[in-house]
Design a protein around this motif. Structure first.
Motif, PDB file in Angstrom:
ATOM      1  N   ASN A 178       0.903  -1.029  -0.213  1.00  0.00           N
ATOM      2  CA  ASN A 178       0.011   0.015  -0.140  1.00  0.00           C
ATOM      3  C   ASN A 178       0.806   1.377  -0.023  1.00  0.00           C
ATOM      4  O   ASN A 178       0.357   2.368  -0.095  1.00  0.00           O
ATOM      5  CB  ASN A 178      -1.010   0.105   1.116  1.00  0.00           C
ATOM      6  CG  ASN A 178      -0.312   0.109   2.585  1.00  0.00           C
ATOM      7  OD1 ASN A 178       1.004  -0.468   2.592  1.00  0.00           O
ATOM      8  ND2 ASN A 178      -0.708   0.662   3.603  1.00  0.00           N
ATOM      9  N   GLU A 179       2.146   1.180   0.082  1.00  0.00           N
ATOM     10  CA  GLU A 179       2.950   2.400   0.175  1.00  0.00           C
ATOM     11  C   GLU A 179       3.191   2.966  -1.126  1.00  0.00           C
ATOM     12  O   GLU A 179       3.226   2.517  -2.272  1.00  0.00           O
ATOM     13  CB  GLU A 179       4.533   1.780   0.497  1.00  0.00           C
ATOM     14  CG  GLU A 179       4.641   1.258   2.116  1.00  0.00           C
ATOM     15  CD  GLU A 179       4.327  -0.306   2.105  1.00  0.00           C
ATOM     16  OE1 GLU A 179       4.401  -0.990   2.899  1.00  0.00           O
ATOM     17  OE2 GLU A 179       3.783  -0.667   0.760  1.00  0.00           O
ATOM     18  N   HIS A 180       3.101   4.255  -1.021  1.00  0.00           N
ATOM     19  CA  HIS A 180       2.970   5.064  -2.429  1.00  0.00           C
ATOM     20  C   HIS A 180       3.676   6.409  -2.225  1.00  0.00           C
ATOM     21  O   HIS A 180       3.905   6.754  -1.039  1.00  0.00           O
ATOM     22  CB  HIS A 180       1.524   5.113  -2.912  1.00  0.00           C
ATOM     23  CG  HIS A 180       0.855   6.295  -1.871  1.00  0.00           C
ATOM     24  ND1 HIS A 180       0.710   7.651  -1.745  1.00  0.00           N
ATOM     25  CD2 HIS A 180       0.048   5.802  -1.092  1.00  0.00           C
ATOM     26  CE1 HIS A 180      -0.188   7.817  -0.971  1.00  0.00           C
ATOM     27  NE2 HIS A 180      -0.528   7.017  -0.408  1.00  0.00           N
ATOM     28  N   ASP A 181       4.121   6.907  -3.559  1.00  0.00           N
ATOM     29  CA  ASP A 181       4.767   8.286  -3.368  1.00  0.00           C
ATOM     30  C   ASP A 181       6.004   8.433  -2.486  1.00  0.00           C
ATOM     31  O   ASP A 181       6.536   9.493  -2.420  1.00  0.00           O
ATOM     32  CB  ASP A 181       3.883   9.491  -3.161  1.00  0.00           C
ATOM     33  CG  ASP A 181       2.946   9.294  -4.131  1.00  0.00           C
ATOM     34  OD1 ASP A 181       3.029   9.751  -5.219  1.00  0.00           O
ATOM     35  OD2 ASP A 181       1.698   9.347  -3.534  1.00  0.00           O
ATOM     36  N   ASN A 182       6.832   7.281  -2.250  1.00  0.00           N
ATOM     37  CA  ASN A 182       8.206   7.312  -1.843  1.00  0.00           C
ATOM     38  C   ASN A 182       9.200   7.562  -3.255  1.00  0.00           C
ATOM     39  O   ASN A 182       8.890   7.011  -4.086  1.00  0.00           O
ATOM     40  CB  ASN A 182       8.282   6.207  -1.173  1.00  0.00           C
ATOM     41  CG  ASN A 182       7.493   5.921  -0.008  1.00  0.00           C
ATOM     42  OD1 ASN A 182       7.496   6.692   1.309  1.00  0.00           O
ATOM     43  ND2 ASN A 182       6.639   4.838  -0.040  1.00  0.00           N
ATOM     44  N   VAL A 183      10.181   8.325  -2.612  1.00  0.00           N
ATOM     45  CA  VAL A 183      11.252   8.509  -3.739  1.00  0.00           C
ATOM     46  C   VAL A 183      12.556   7.550  -3.344  1.00  0.00           C
ATOM     47  O   VAL A 183      13.201   7.873  -2.236  1.00  0.00           O
ATOM     48  CB  VAL A 183      11.685   9.883  -3.658  1.00  0.00           C
ATOM     49  CG1 VAL A 183      12.667  10.209  -4.768  1.00  0.00           C
ATOM     50  CG2 VAL A 183      10.475  10.795  -4.126  1.00  0.00           C
ATOM     51  N   GLU A 239      -1.987  -3.613  -8.440  1.00  0.00           N
ATOM     52  CA  GLU A 239      -1.241  -4.138  -9.914  1.00  0.00           C
ATOM     53  C   GLU A 239      -2.016  -2.967 -10.905  1.00  0.00           C
ATOM     54  O   GLU A 239      -1.310  -2.502 -11.907  1.00  0.00           O
ATOM     55  CB  GLU A 239      -1.927  -5.308 -10.520  1.00  0.00           C
ATOM     56  CG  GLU A 239      -3.195  -5.894 -10.546  1.00  0.00           C
ATOM     57  CD  GLU A 239      -3.428  -7.144 -10.937  1.00  0.00           C
ATOM     58  OE1 GLU A 239      -4.357  -7.593 -11.608  1.00  0.00           O
ATOM     59  OE2 GLU A 239      -2.553  -8.003 -10.301  1.00  0.00           O
ATOM     60  N   HIS A 240      -3.104  -2.367 -10.377  1.00  0.00           N
ATOM     61  CA  HIS A 240      -3.858  -1.240 -11.464  1.00  0.00           C
ATOM     62  C   HIS A 240      -3.278  -0.015 -10.973  1.00  0.00           C
ATOM     63  O   HIS A 240      -3.892   1.020 -11.539  1.00  0.00           O
ATOM     64  CB  HIS A 240      -5.248  -1.514 -11.330  1.00  0.00           C
ATOM     65  CG  HIS A 240      -5.652  -2.534 -12.113  1.00  0.00           C
ATOM     66  ND1 HIS A 240      -5.110  -3.227 -13.170  1.00  0.00           N
ATOM     67  CD2 HIS A 240      -6.800  -3.695 -11.715  1.00  0.00           C
ATOM     68  CE1 HIS A 240      -5.793  -4.409 -13.394  1.00  0.00           C
ATOM     69  NE2 HIS A 240      -6.781  -4.884 -12.425  1.00  0.00           N
ATOM     70  N   LEU A 271      -5.247   5.741  -7.930  1.00  0.00           N
ATOM     71  CA  LEU A 271      -4.390   6.238  -7.008  1.00  0.00           C
ATOM     72  C   LEU A 271      -4.399   5.431  -5.765  1.00  0.00           C
ATOM     73  O   LEU A 271      -5.560   4.991  -5.369  1.00  0.00           O
ATOM     74  CB  LEU A 271      -4.679   7.752  -6.920  1.00  0.00           C
ATOM     75  CG  LEU A 271      -4.289   8.594  -8.204  1.00  0.00           C
ATOM     76  CD1 LEU A 271      -4.311  10.040  -7.787  1.00  0.00           C
ATOM     77  CD2 LEU A 271      -2.688   8.557  -8.786  1.00  0.00           C
ATOM     78  N   ALA A 272      -3.518   5.059  -5.165  1.00  0.00           N
ATOM     79  CA  ALA A 272      -3.481   4.271  -3.945  1.00  0.00           C
ATOM     80  C   ALA A 272      -3.825   5.630  -2.883  1.00  0.00           C
ATOM     81  O   ALA A 272      -3.127   6.618  -2.660  1.00  0.00           O
ATOM     82  CB  ALA A 272      -2.119   4.092  -3.432  1.00  0.00           C
ATOM     83  N   PRO A 273      -4.904   5.256  -2.086  1.00  0.00           N
ATOM     84  CA  PRO A 273      -5.327   6.253  -0.812  1.00  0.00           C
ATOM     85  C   PRO A 273      -4.325   6.301   0.404  1.00  0.00           C
ATOM     86  O   PRO A 273      -3.925   5.169   0.624  1.00  0.00           O
ATOM     87  CB  PRO A 273      -6.493   5.778  -0.697  1.00  0.00           C
ATOM     88  CG  PRO A 273      -6.832   4.382  -1.135  1.00  0.00           C
ATOM     89  CD  PRO A 273      -5.733   4.257  -2.248  1.00  0.00           C
TER      90      PRO A 273
END
Length: 305
Positions: A178-183, A239-240, A271-273
Motif C-alpha cells: 500500500n506504500e506510495h509516493d516514496n522516492v 497491480e492497477h 491512485l493509492a489512498p
C-alpha cells in the motif's frame, strides 16, 4: 551467485581502504586482484533504425560500481560468526524501527538486522502513514543479516544516495504494497544474498523489491544480486495503481534478471489512498492468514496510456 556474506569466496567484488585522494587519482591500501570494466559501447541497432529513433541509440556506459562504506557516525550490532557468543546469537544484529519519523543522514550501519525474525530489519520505517519528513540520505549499510532499508505502511519518504552492500534477502524493501509516493533516488545495492528463513521470495531475492508501482525510482543501481536487480512483485490489490516513475535505473551482473516485472497494469487515475491499510493477523495454529485490506483502491477503468 556463489558469493558469501562472510566474503570467504572467490567473487570479484573487492573491498579496499582508501589511503589518499589526489584529484582524480585514488590510492588504495593494496592492488586490486581483478579487472573491473569501464567502457563505452556503441548501440547494436541498424543505422537506419537509429536515424528514425535516435533516443534508442545512445552509447551504453559500462562501469564497475564503487561504493563508499565508511561514515564518521557508526551504528554497529554484534556478530558472533565464530561461535563465541551465546547460543542463537549468530546473525542476530541490531535493528532500528521508527513508528513516527525516521531521519538518518550519512550514517554507517554494520552487522544490522536479524536473520530469523520477521520485521527485524536494519532500518525500518514502520506504519507511519503520510510522512514526507522521513528520510534516509547518504547512509551505508553493509554485511546485514536481513534486508537493508524497509519502507512499511509509509508514504512520501525519501531514500536517497545510500549504499547497501553484502546483505541477506531483499534489500530496498517496500513491504506491504500500500506504500506510495516514496522516492528512491541514486541508491546503490550490491551483493544481495538468498535467505531461506523469511519470505518465499527471499529465496530469489531482489536488490529492490517493489510491491506497489506508485513510487518513484530514479537513477538507482543494482549489481551482483543472487537473482534480481529490480523486481516488481506487485501486490494484487496494487497491480492497477498508477506507475509513478521508473527512470534511468541500472541493473547488471545479477544472477537471474536485471528488471523483472510480474504484473503492472496501470489504470487511468488509479491512485493509492492514504488511508489504505494492510493488516496480517497471526494465528498460533496455522502461521499467517490472508492479509486484510481497508481502503484498498478499486480500479476497473481504462488502461493507462
Amino acid at each position: 551467485v556463489n558469493c558469501r556474506l562472510d566474503r570467504r569466496d572467490d567473487c570479484q567484488v573487492e573491498e579496499r581502504y582508501v589511503r589518499a585522494v589526489n584529484g582524480t587519482v585514488v590510492e588504495l591500501d593494496r592492488p586490486l586482484v581483478y579487472r573491473h570494466v569501464a567502457a563505452e559501447l556503441d548501440p547494436h541497432l541498424p543505422a537506419e533504425h537509429c536515424a528514425a529513433h535516435p533516443e534508442l541509440c545512445h552509447k551504453t556506459q559500462v562501469r564497475a560500481e564503487v561504493g563508499l562504506l565508511t561514515r564518521n557516525i557508526q551504528v554497529k550490532g554484534s556478530n558472533f560468526e565464530d561461535g563465541s557468543g551465546p547460543p542463537g546469537s549468530e546473525a542476530f544484529g541490531a535493528h532500528l524501527m521508527h513508528a513516527e519519523r525516521a531521519q538518518y543522514t550519512y550514517v554507517e550501519f554494520h552487522w544490522m538486522g536479524q536473520a530469523f525474525q520477521m520485521g527485524r530489519y536494519p532500518l525500518h520505517v514502520h506504519l507511519t502513514g503520510l510522512n514526507p519528513a522521513s528520510k534516509v540520505v547518504g547512509c551505508s549499510l553493509h554485511r546485514t543479516f536481513q534486508r537493508g532499508i524497509t519502507v512499511h505502511g509509509t508514504h512520501q519518504a525519501l531514500i536517497q544516495d545510500n549504499v547497501l552492500y553484502n546483505h541477506m534477502s531483499h534489500g530496498y524493501f517496500i513491504e506491504d504494497g500500500n506504500e506510495h509516493d516514496n522516492v528512491f533516488e541514486r541508491n546503490l545495492g550490491m551483493m544481495t544474498h538468498r535467505s531461506f528463513s523469511m519470505l518465499n521470495s527471499d529465496q530469489t531475492p531482489a536488490t529492490f523489491w517493489i510491491r506497489n508501482p506508485s513510487n518513484y525510482f530514479r537513477n538507482n543501481h543494482a549489481a551482483g544480486s543472487a537473482s534480481f536487480g529490480f523486481w516488481f512483485d506487485t501486490l494484487p490489490e496494487a497491480e492497477h495503481a498508477v506507475q509513478k516513475q521508473f527512470e534511468n535505473n541500472t541493473a547488471h551482473s545479477n544472477g537471474d534478471t536485471g528488471v523483472w516485472i510480474d504484473v503492472v497494469d496501470s489504470r487511468q487515475d488509479c491512485l493509492a489512498p492514504d488511508d489504505w491499510t494492510v493488516s496480517v493477523p497471526f494465528r498460533d495454529s496455522d502461521a499467517i492468514s490472508r492479509p486484510v485490506h481497508t481502503g484498498a483502491p478499486e480500479c476497473g477503468g481504462q488502461p493507462r496510456v
